[in-house]
Design a protein around this motif. Structure first.
Motif, PDB file in Angstrom:
ATOM      1  N   TYR A  12      -7.882   3.868  -4.330  1.00  0.00           N
ATOM      2  CA  TYR A  12      -8.575   2.658  -4.765  1.00  0.00           C
ATOM      3  C   TYR A  12      -8.499   2.432  -6.276  1.00  0.00           C
ATOM      4  O   TYR A  12      -8.937   1.392  -6.772  1.00  0.00           O
ATOM      5  CB  TYR A  12     -10.039   2.675  -4.310  1.00  0.00           C
ATOM      6  N   THR A  13      -7.946   3.388  -7.029  1.00  0.00           N
ATOM      7  CA  THR A  13      -7.733   3.183  -8.470  1.00  0.00           C
ATOM      8  C   THR A  13      -6.447   2.421  -8.752  1.00  0.00           C
ATOM      9  O   THR A  13      -6.195   2.040  -9.894  1.00  0.00           O
ATOM     10  CB  THR A  13      -7.686   4.535  -9.209  1.00  0.00           C
ATOM     11  N   SER A  14      -5.649   2.192  -7.724  1.00  0.00           N
ATOM     12  CA  SER A  14      -4.386   1.461  -7.884  1.00  0.00           C
ATOM     13  C   SER A  14      -4.595  -0.019  -7.552  1.00  0.00           C
ATOM     14  O   SER A  14      -5.027  -0.360  -6.442  1.00  0.00           O
ATOM     15  CB  SER A  14      -3.306   2.059  -6.966  1.00  0.00           C
ATOM     16  N   LYS A  15      -4.298  -0.906  -8.498  1.00  0.00           N
ATOM     17  CA  LYS A  15      -4.430  -2.339  -8.254  1.00  0.00           C
ATOM     18  C   LYS A  15      -3.478  -2.805  -7.162  1.00  0.00           C
ATOM     19  O   LYS A  15      -3.812  -3.684  -6.353  1.00  0.00           O
ATOM     20  CB  LYS A  15      -4.167  -3.116  -9.541  1.00  0.00           C
ATOM     21  N   THR A  16      -2.289  -2.209  -7.120  1.00  0.00           N
ATOM     22  CA  THR A  16      -1.316  -2.589  -6.089  1.00  0.00           C
ATOM     23  C   THR A  16      -1.841  -2.259  -4.706  1.00  0.00           C
ATOM     24  O   THR A  16      -1.695  -3.061  -3.763  1.00  0.00           O
ATOM     25  CB  THR A  16       0.014  -1.851  -6.324  1.00  0.00           C
ATOM     26  N   TRP A  17      -2.459  -1.092  -4.557  1.00  0.00           N
ATOM     27  CA  TRP A  17      -3.016  -0.704  -3.252  1.00  0.00           C
ATOM     28  C   TRP A  17      -4.142  -1.648  -2.843  1.00  0.00           C
ATOM     29  O   TRP A  17      -4.231  -2.047  -1.674  1.00  0.00           O
ATOM     30  CB  TRP A  17      -3.536   0.733  -3.310  1.00  0.00           C
ATOM     31  N   ILE A  18      -4.980  -2.043  -3.794  1.00  0.00           N
ATOM     32  CA  ILE A  18      -6.091  -2.949  -3.489  1.00  0.00           C
ATOM     33  C   ILE A  18      -5.565  -4.317  -3.068  1.00  0.00           C
ATOM     34  O   ILE A  18      -6.062  -4.927  -2.109  1.00  0.00           O
ATOM     35  CB  ILE A  18      -7.026  -3.075  -4.707  1.00  0.00           C
ATOM     36  N   VAL A  19      -4.541  -4.808  -3.771  1.00  0.00           N
ATOM     37  CA  VAL A  19      -3.943  -6.100  -3.396  1.00  0.00           C
ATOM     38  C   VAL A  19      -3.361  -6.013  -1.982  1.00  0.00           C
ATOM     39  O   VAL A  19      -3.515  -6.941  -1.166  1.00  0.00           O
ATOM     40  CB  VAL A  19      -2.855  -6.513  -4.409  1.00  0.00           C
ATOM     41  N   GLN A  58       0.827  -1.208   0.000  1.00  0.00           N
ATOM     42  CA  GLN A  58       0.000   0.000   0.000  1.00  0.00           C
ATOM     43  C   GLN A  58       0.863   1.261   0.000  1.00  0.00           C
ATOM     44  O   GLN A  58       0.570   2.236  -0.692  1.00  0.00           O
ATOM     45  CB  GLN A  58      -0.922  -0.007   1.212  1.00  0.00           C
TER      46      GLN A  58
END
Length: 394
Positions: free
Chosen positions: A105-112, A24
């Motif tokens: 929340y637009t970042s896939k890395t942050w969501i993972v 994150q």
């Protein structure tokens, strides 16, 4: 054996949480760099079309003017279209610069990373709570902080300073003291113990009191008293409620596999041991107490994460995290001991609270050194590693 299973689950869960937190942090840093790049392009574009006084802007404007004259001699309509396109691109970059970084929340890395956090909580700490006291599981949360710090140094380019090393050493000593005297027996070894424990726990009264305290603290924050301690206290109270509910639910799930007739803990709390089996579904197969318990747990999870993120938006990680860790440990441990009666008599109680107080004092003392940590220039091998990851090094 149950202690070893719970301890291993907590350790592995916190390793996953630490990795998720680092992901994150990496994603947020990347979003910030993207915004800064767009901001630079937007400012440069503004200079091109508004006659900025900077040397770079003037040269770019002069070059574009010369190009436009040449193109106009060939095709006036093509020149107008090209200039309009460039102007639109400049306006777009400028608007993006004014809007700030993209939402996390637009970042896939942050969501993972967020999913890894919850996976560690559910499959690590929650499972551990079904075997261990909260006074064991809560202090082991320091592992996630250490993993996050080590991975951040390795992959993001942050450096662990001498102050941080000393501070974490002191904190680990405090955690070790707490683990030495923490209760090791499970709160409930069979269905009968679980039914008696939950039905006489007084959790309704405790949660009601905590929600009243929360309402007062949140109203103080909304009124403008946005101090670090208030945010820490609110997030810690929500976190302690999550721990209590998770402990009851995971014990129920574990015992349900062996004792299929065991009643739902929410029904036990509301109706008591004698009438819990008579509870009727209100919506589908869920009773009223079960729906209310789900709402309370959902609100607690959202509340803790919401105020934790608000605090991190106003205070640095090194200011917030150590104080939150100490406060959360105190509240979660005391709540667990009060609800589940895990201490073995007065002698154990005196010993535990004496050593526990010393451990918390060490954690707070070590936190002071984390808050004194200063940023330093990255060594060359870290800079090279950042470049290999595609990160921009100053």
């Amino acid at each position: 054996m149950s202690y070893l299973i719970g301890f291993s689950a907590a350790v592995l869960g916190n390793v996953v949480i630490g990795a998720g937190q680092c992901m994150q942090k990496y994603a947020l840093n990347k979003l910030q760099r993207e915004w800064e790049a767009q901001r630079a392009i937007g400012l440069e574009g503004g200079d091109m079309f508004t006659g900025g006084s900077t040397t770079t802007g003037s040269r770019a404007a002069a070059a574009m003017h010369s190009s436009a004259l040449d193109m106009r001699s060939r095709s006036g309509s093509t020149s107008l279209a090209a200039r309009g396109s460039r102007r639109q691109a400049g306006d777009a970059h400028k608007q993006m610069a004014e809007d700030g970084p993209r939402a996390r929340y637009t970042s896939k890395t942050w969501i993972v990373g967020l999913l890894l956090n919850y996976a560690g909580e559910i499959f690590g700490n929650s499972v551990a709570l079904s075997y261990l006291s909260a006074s064991v599981v809560a202090p082991l949360g320091i592992i996630s902080v250490l993993v996050n710090l080590v991975l951040a140094e390795r992959f993001i380019g942050e450096r662990i300073t001498p102050n941080q090393r000393y501070g974490f050493s002191v904190i680990m000593a405090g955690v070790g003291l707490i683990l030495l005297v923490a209760p090791r027996k499970p709160a409930a070894a069979d269905a009968l113990q679980f039914v008696e424990l939950v039905s006489t726990s007084g959790i309704l009264g405790l949660f009601g009191t905590l929600y009243v305290i929360q309402a007062v603290l949140i109203s103080m924050i909304r009124a403008g008293r946005q101090s670090l301690f208030l945010y820490v206290l609110v997030a810690s109270l929500f976190g302690a409620m999550n721990v209590m509910v998770s402990k009851i639910l995971t014990m129920f799930v574990r015992l349900k596999m062996t004792f299929s007739a065991i009643p739902n803990p929410a029904d036990l709390v509301f109706y008591g041991a004698m009438q819990a089996h008579q509870a009727r579904p209100l919506v589908l197969f869920l009773t009223g107490p079960q729906i209310l318990a789900g709402v309370v747990m959902g609100l607690s999870i959202v509340g803790q994460e919401s105020f934790r993120q608000q605090a991190l938006g106003r205070f640095s990680v090194m200011q917030f995290q150590p104080v939150f860790f100490a406060t959360f440990n105190v509240i979660a441990t005391l709540s667990g001991l009060l609800l589940f009666k895990e201490l073995d008599g007065p002698a154990h109680a005196v010993l535990f609270f004496s050593v526990f107080s010393a451990g918390i004092a060490l954690i707070l003392y070590g936190s002071r050194f984390l808050q004194k940590a200063r940023s330093v220039v990255l060594p060359s091998h870290i800079k090279l590693h950042k470049e290999n990851l595609g990160l921009k090094t100053l």
